[in-house]
Write a protein that holds these residues in place. Structure first.
Motif, PDB file in Angstrom:
ATOM      1  N   TRP A  10       0.834  -1.201   0.000  1.00  0.00           N
ATOM      2  CA  TRP A  10       0.000   0.000   0.000  1.00  0.00           C
ATOM      3  C   TRP A  10       0.869   1.252   0.000  1.00  0.00           C
ATOM      4  CZ3 TRP A  10       0.684   3.434   3.903  1.00  0.00           C
ATOM      5  CH2 TRP A  10       1.246   2.960   5.082  1.00  0.00           C
ATOM      6  N   LEU A  38       0.818   4.465  -2.569  1.00  0.00           N
ATOM      7  CA  LEU A  38       0.747   5.870  -2.148  1.00  0.00           C
ATOM      8  C   LEU A  38       1.942   6.668  -2.675  1.00  0.00           C
ATOM      9  CD1 LEU A  38      -0.568   5.680   1.507  1.00  0.00           C
ATOM     10  CD2 LEU A  38      -1.746   6.580  -0.493  1.00  0.00           C
ATOM     11  N   GLY A  80       1.084   7.520  -6.192  1.00  0.00           N
ATOM     12  CA  GLY A  80       0.107   8.608  -6.199  1.00  0.00           C
ATOM     13  C   GLY A  80       0.738   9.945  -5.835  1.00  0.00           C
ATOM     14  N   SER A  81       1.679   9.920  -4.895  1.00  0.00           N
ATOM     15  CA  SER A  81       2.364  11.157  -4.497  1.00  0.00           C
ATOM     16  C   SER A  81       3.186  11.725  -5.657  1.00  0.00           C
ATOM     17  CB  SER A  81       3.276  10.897  -3.301  1.00  0.00           C
ATOM     18  OG  SER A  81       2.519  10.529  -2.174  1.00  0.00           O
ATOM     19  N   VAL A 141      -4.631  16.560  -4.848  1.00  0.00           N
ATOM     20  CA  VAL A 141      -5.166  15.483  -4.007  1.00  0.00           C
ATOM     21  C   VAL A 141      -5.909  14.464  -4.869  1.00  0.00           C
ATOM     22  CG1 VAL A 141      -6.770  14.942  -2.131  1.00  0.00           C
ATOM     23  CG2 VAL A 141      -5.246  16.915  -1.941  1.00  0.00           C
ATOM     24  N   ALA A 142      -6.631  14.964  -5.878  1.00  0.00           N
ATOM     25  CA  ALA A 142      -7.309  14.050  -6.795  1.00  0.00           C
ATOM     26  C   ALA A 142      -6.280  13.198  -7.555  1.00  0.00           C
ATOM     27  CB  ALA A 142      -8.183  14.835  -7.775  1.00  0.00           C
ATOM     28  N   LEU A 171      -3.374  12.344  -6.416  1.00  0.00           N
ATOM     29  CA  LEU A 171      -2.893  11.384  -5.430  1.00  0.00           C
ATOM     30  C   LEU A 171      -3.827  10.177  -5.363  1.00  0.00           C
ATOM     31  CD1 LEU A 171      -1.122  10.565  -2.910  1.00  0.00           C
ATOM     32  CD2 LEU A 171      -2.813  11.814  -1.558  1.00  0.00           C
ATOM     33  N   ALA A 172      -5.121  10.439  -5.277  1.00  0.00           N
ATOM     34  CA  ALA A 172      -6.097   9.354  -5.170  1.00  0.00           C
ATOM     35  C   ALA A 172      -6.126   8.507  -6.441  1.00  0.00           C
ATOM     36  CB  ALA A 172      -7.484   9.928  -4.884  1.00  0.00           C
ATOM     37  N   ILE A 173      -6.169   9.147  -7.581  1.00  0.00           N
ATOM     38  CA  ILE A 173      -6.228   8.421  -8.854  1.00  0.00           C
ATOM     39  C   ILE A 173      -4.939   7.645  -9.087  1.00  0.00           C
ATOM     40  CG2 ILE A 173      -6.298   8.728 -11.365  1.00  0.00           C
ATOM     41  CD1 ILE A 173      -8.237  11.118 -10.809  1.00  0.00           C
ATOM     42  N   SER A 217      -2.769   6.538  -6.835  1.00  0.00           N
ATOM     43  CA  SER A 217      -2.657   5.430  -5.877  1.00  0.00           C
ATOM     44  C   SER A 217      -3.554   4.273  -6.282  1.00  0.00           C
ATOM     45  CB  SER A 217      -3.021   5.908  -4.472  1.00  0.00           C
ATOM     46  OG  SER A 217      -2.133   6.909  -4.035  1.00  0.00           O
ATOM     47  N   PHE A 218      -4.778   4.586  -6.675  1.00  0.00           N
ATOM     48  CA  PHE A 218      -5.718   3.537  -7.071  1.00  0.00           C
ATOM     49  C   PHE A 218      -5.250   2.845  -8.356  1.00  0.00           C
ATOM     50  CE2 PHE A 218      -9.751   2.058  -9.004  1.00  0.00           C
ATOM     51  CZ  PHE A 218     -10.115   1.166  -8.002  1.00  0.00           C
TER      52      PHE A 218
END
Length: 150
Positions: free
Chosen positions: A27, A31, A34-35, A52-53, A55-57, A59-60
């Motif tokens: 995990w 991250l 994503g960073s 932040v979006a 980062l989320a996209i 990471s996923f």
């Protein structure tokens, strides 16, 4: 002095990579990915909400891409070695050891595996196994290894 947001994302990625190396939890690797994507968004001058979006996209997406890759790598390892990776005491099974203190029937002796000295016994052996003999680990009970003469 105000730190640019891209530098914060770079530090976050480096921190996540350090956590990944220490824990091997995957995990943190996602991250970190994503960073890095958020850092790119910051370098492009996008607002914090877009960072932040990203980062989320990122990471996923890394999670979706890395899971199949790691599963294939594990399957390849298992097929090459004929078993799953063994750890702890199970990793000693099948290993060769050198007797350092002779093993008498019904008594404990000692043997060395990779520089570690273990208490061993030889169930089913009728004779003395002399010092310097090569044995193989067949089982264990707590920290006492069962061995058999090779």
């Amino acid at each position: 002095m105000i730190i640019d947001s891209w530098l914060i994302w770079l530090i976050a990625a480096a921190g996540c990579l350090a956590i990944e190396v220490l824990t091997q939890s995957m995990w943190a690797l996602c991250l970190a990915s994503g960073s890095l994507l958020a850092m790119v968004a910051a370098l492009l001058g996008l607002d914090a909400i877009y960072q932040v979006a990203a980062l989320a996209i990122g990471s996923f997406a890394a999670y979706l891409l890395l899971i199949p890759i790691f599963k294939r790598m594990r399957a390849r390892f298992n097929s090459r070695h004929g078993h799953a990776a063994r750890t702890g005491m199970d990793a000693l099974l099948g290993r060769r050891a050198t007797v350092t203190h002779e093993i008498r029937p019904g008594e404990l002796g000692r043997a060395r595996i990779d520089g570690d000295n273990w208490q061993v016994r030889a169930p089913g052996s009728d004779g003395v196994i002399p010092r310097g003999a090569e044995v193989t680990v067949t089982a264990y009970d707590s920290i006492i290894l069962d061995v058999a003469l090779i």
